[in-house]
Design a protein around this motif. Structure first.
Motif, mmCIF file in Angstrom:
data_model
loop_
_atom_site.group_PDB
_atom_site.id
_atom_site.type_symbol
_atom_site.label_atom_id
_atom_site.label_comp_id
_atom_site.label_asym_id
_atom_site.label_seq_id
_atom_site.Cartn_x
_atom_site.Cartn_y
_atom_site.Cartn_z
ATOM 1 N N TYR A 123 0.857 -1.188 0.000
ATOM 2 C CA TYR A 123 0.000 0.000 0.000
ATOM 3 C C TYR A 123 0.884 1.226 0.000
ATOM 4 O O TYR A 123 1.881 1.290 0.715
ATOM 5 C CB TYR A 123 -0.895 0.012 1.252
ATOM 6 C CG TYR A 123 -1.817 1.202 1.342
ATOM 7 C CD1 TYR A 123 -3.099 1.161 0.814
ATOM 8 C CD2 TYR A 123 -1.402 2.375 1.974
ATOM 9 C CE1 TYR A 123 -3.951 2.267 0.904
ATOM 10 C CE2 TYR A 123 -2.245 3.481 2.072
ATOM 11 C CZ TYR A 123 -3.515 3.419 1.529
ATOM 12 O OH TYR A 123 -4.343 4.496 1.616
ATOM 13 N N THR A 124 0.524 2.191 -0.831
ATOM 14 C CA THR A 124 1.207 3.482 -0.795
ATOM 15 C C THR A 124 0.243 4.567 -1.255
ATOM 16 O O THR A 124 -0.510 4.388 -2.216
ATOM 17 C CB THR A 124 2.474 3.490 -1.672
ATOM 18 O OG1 THR A 124 3.059 4.797 -1.637
ATOM 19 C CG2 THR A 124 2.185 3.104 -3.122
ATOM 20 N N ARG A 125 0.259 5.654 -0.523
ATOM 21 C CA ARG A 125 -0.569 6.816 -0.877
ATOM 22 C C ARG A 125 0.320 8.043 -0.708
ATOM 23 O O ARG A 125 0.376 8.643 0.374
ATOM 24 C CB ARG A 125 -1.803 6.878 0.021
ATOM 25 C CG ARG A 125 -2.876 7.857 -0.432
ATOM 26 C CD ARG A 125 -4.085 7.790 0.492
ATOM 27 N NE ARG A 125 -5.090 8.802 0.145
ATOM 28 C CZ ARG A 125 -6.073 8.619 -0.712
ATOM 29 N NH1 ARG A 125 -6.197 7.446 -1.321
ATOM 30 N NH2 ARG A 125 -6.939 9.581 -0.965
ATOM 31 N N PRO A 126 1.065 8.402 -1.757
ATOM 32 C CA PRO A 126 2.076 9.455 -1.628
ATOM 33 C C PRO A 126 1.552 10.769 -1.084
ATOM 34 O O PRO A 126 2.247 11.453 -0.318
ATOM 35 C CB PRO A 126 2.578 9.609 -3.066
ATOM 36 C CG PRO A 126 2.313 8.288 -3.716
ATOM 37 C CD PRO A 126 1.041 7.807 -3.105
ATOM 38 N N VAL A 132 2.511 0.773 3.553
ATOM 39 C CA VAL A 132 2.350 -0.478 4.290
ATOM 40 C C VAL A 132 3.218 -1.535 3.621
ATOM 41 O O VAL A 132 3.159 -1.720 2.396
ATOM 42 C CB VAL A 132 0.882 -0.951 4.339
ATOM 43 C CG1 VAL A 132 0.770 -2.271 5.111
ATOM 44 C CG2 VAL A 132 -0.007 0.107 4.983
ATOM 45 N N VAL A 133 4.022 -2.202 4.422
ATOM 46 C CA VAL A 133 4.909 -3.256 3.931
ATOM 47 C C VAL A 133 4.562 -4.552 4.646
ATOM 48 O O VAL A 133 4.371 -4.573 5.869
ATOM 49 C CB VAL A 133 6.391 -2.897 4.178
ATOM 50 C CG1 VAL A 133 7.309 -4.057 3.815
ATOM 51 C CG2 VAL A 133 6.776 -1.657 3.368
ATOM 52 N N LYS A 134 4.446 -5.636 3.862
ATOM 53 C CA LYS A 134 4.176 -6.956 4.432
ATOM 54 C C LYS A 134 5.492 -7.694 4.655
ATOM 55 O O LYS A 134 6.343 -7.757 3.760
ATOM 56 C CB LYS A 134 3.277 -7.777 3.509
ATOM 57 C CG LYS A 134 2.955 -9.180 4.056
ATOM 58 C CD LYS A 134 2.254 -10.051 3.035
ATOM 59 C CE LYS A 134 0.838 -9.586 2.803
ATOM 60 N NZ LYS A 134 0.115 -10.542 1.892
ATOM 61 N N MET A 157 6.391 6.784 -1.728
ATOM 62 C CA MET A 157 6.913 5.885 -2.760
ATOM 63 C C MET A 157 5.929 5.826 -3.910
ATOM 64 O O MET A 157 4.714 5.948 -3.720
ATOM 65 C CB MET A 157 7.167 4.484 -2.195
ATOM 66 C CG MET A 157 8.363 4.423 -1.240
ATOM 67 S SD MET A 157 8.767 2.743 -0.718
ATOM 68 C CE MET A 157 9.303 2.034 -2.283
ATOM 69 N N ASP A 158 6.448 5.634 -5.097
ATOM 70 C CA ASP A 158 5.644 5.596 -6.311
ATOM 71 C C ASP A 158 4.727 4.362 -6.288
ATOM 72 O O ASP A 158 5.202 3.248 -6.040
ATOM 73 C CB ASP A 158 6.576 5.520 -7.524
ATOM 74 C CG ASP A 158 5.858 5.768 -8.832
ATOM 75 O OD1 ASP A 158 4.687 5.357 -8.969
ATOM 76 O OD2 ASP A 158 6.474 6.357 -9.733
ATOM 77 N N PRO A 159 3.421 4.538 -6.545
ATOM 78 C CA PRO A 159 2.523 3.377 -6.611
ATOM 79 C C PRO A 159 2.946 2.336 -7.636
ATOM 80 O O PRO A 159 2.519 1.181 -7.552
ATOM 81 C CB PRO A 159 1.173 4.006 -6.979
ATOM 82 C CG PRO A 159 1.247 5.405 -6.450
ATOM 83 C CD PRO A 159 2.677 5.815 -6.643
ATOM 84 N N ARG A 200 -4.826 3.381 -6.418
ATOM 85 C CA ARG A 200 -3.951 4.169 -5.574
ATOM 86 C C ARG A 200 -3.077 3.362 -4.629
ATOM 87 O O ARG A 200 -2.363 3.925 -3.864
ATOM 88 C CB ARG A 200 -4.743 5.154 -4.714
ATOM 89 C CG ARG A 200 -5.181 6.363 -5.430
ATOM 90 C CD ARG A 200 -5.579 7.378 -4.381
ATOM 91 N NE ARG A 200 -6.378 8.417 -4.952
ATOM 92 C CZ ARG A 200 -5.890 9.475 -5.524
ATOM 93 N NH1 ARG A 200 -4.595 9.642 -5.608
ATOM 94 N NH2 ARG A 200 -6.694 10.377 -6.027
ATOM 95 N N GLY A 201 -3.139 2.091 -4.621
ATOM 96 C CA GLY A 201 -2.221 1.422 -3.721
ATOM 97 C C GLY A 201 -2.746 0.142 -3.125
ATOM 98 O O GLY A 201 -2.165 -0.381 -2.205
ATOM 99 N N GLY A 202 -3.828 -0.371 -3.614
ATOM 100 C CA GLY A 202 -4.265 -1.663 -3.145
ATOM 101 C C GLY A 202 -4.846 -1.615 -1.744
ATOM 102 O O GLY A 202 -5.094 -0.579 -1.167
#
Length: 204
Positions: A123-126, A132-134, A157-159, A200-202
């Motif tokens: 997940y990323t929302r710049p 979010v990192v798994k 970070m870039d989506p 936008r980032g899952g």
């Protein structure tokens, strides 16, 4: 003697989440050291639990009235509440005095509050600075695989890098971990039939 509390990476896609925090450990119960908080110089109180052999170190070698550099696994019980699993203490001047007589040897080039996180960006929302990192953990000795966990981080970070394995250098700021540097390693192989999530980032 090891020169650093965080071991070098041995595989390109090696998952991990580990860092160091300097502070004074305050147990919730004087007779039970396993749970408490780390009081840091910036005034934060970070929820913490003590794992494994660290208990022996604390009882035999450490003055708990003083700050120490704790080696810890980060977790988040909610997005704004850092939780630490204490797995070590980096203090060669105390723990290996015959090899390191100077307190300067306790300092690390990355400084206090450094964390290394390696995992899948899910997940990323710049515009909001949310990541979010798994993280996947190693199988246990009995062969069982622990459930992956997620870390809610701060940074941009870039989506386009979603579902990629990333290596992140982070700095603790209060109760959050803030991105300082990152490296995109490779796409993470996805299981058949698995969706990419929403725009936008899952999904988190």
């Amino acid at each position: 003697m090891r020169q650093h509390p965080i071991s070098p990476v041995t595989e390109p896609m090696q998952y991990r989440a580990i860092g160091v925090v300097r502070g004074t450990y305050m147990p919730a119960d004087a007779d039970q050291l396993t749970r408490g908080v780390i009081q840091t110089e910036d005034g934060s109180e970070i929820d913490a639990v003590v794992l494994g052999r660290v208990l022996t170190l604390m009882r035999r070698h450490l003055d708990l009235s003083k700050p120490h550099l704790w080696v810890a696994y980060p977790r988040f019980r909610d997005p704004d509440q850092l939780h630490l699993q204490l797995v070590g203490v980096w203090e060669p001047s105390t723990l290996s005095p015959e090899e390191s007589a100077e307190e300067e040897a306790d300092d690390l080039p990355e400084g206090d509050g450094y964390f290394s996180v390696r995992g899948e960006l899910i997940y990323t929302r710049p515009e909001d600075g949310d990541l979010v990192v798994k993280i996947r953990q190693q199988p246990r000795p009995d062969g069982r695989r622990p459930t992956p966990f997620k870390l809610q981080l701060k940074g941009q970070m870039d989506p386009a890098h979603l579902r990629h394995f990333v290596s992140l250098d982070l700095r603790r700021e209060g109760q959050t971990l803030q991105l300082e540097n990152h490296e995109v390693i490779a796409p993470v192989p996805q299981r058949a039939g698995r969706g990419r999530g929403g725009a936008r980032g899952g999904r988190r």
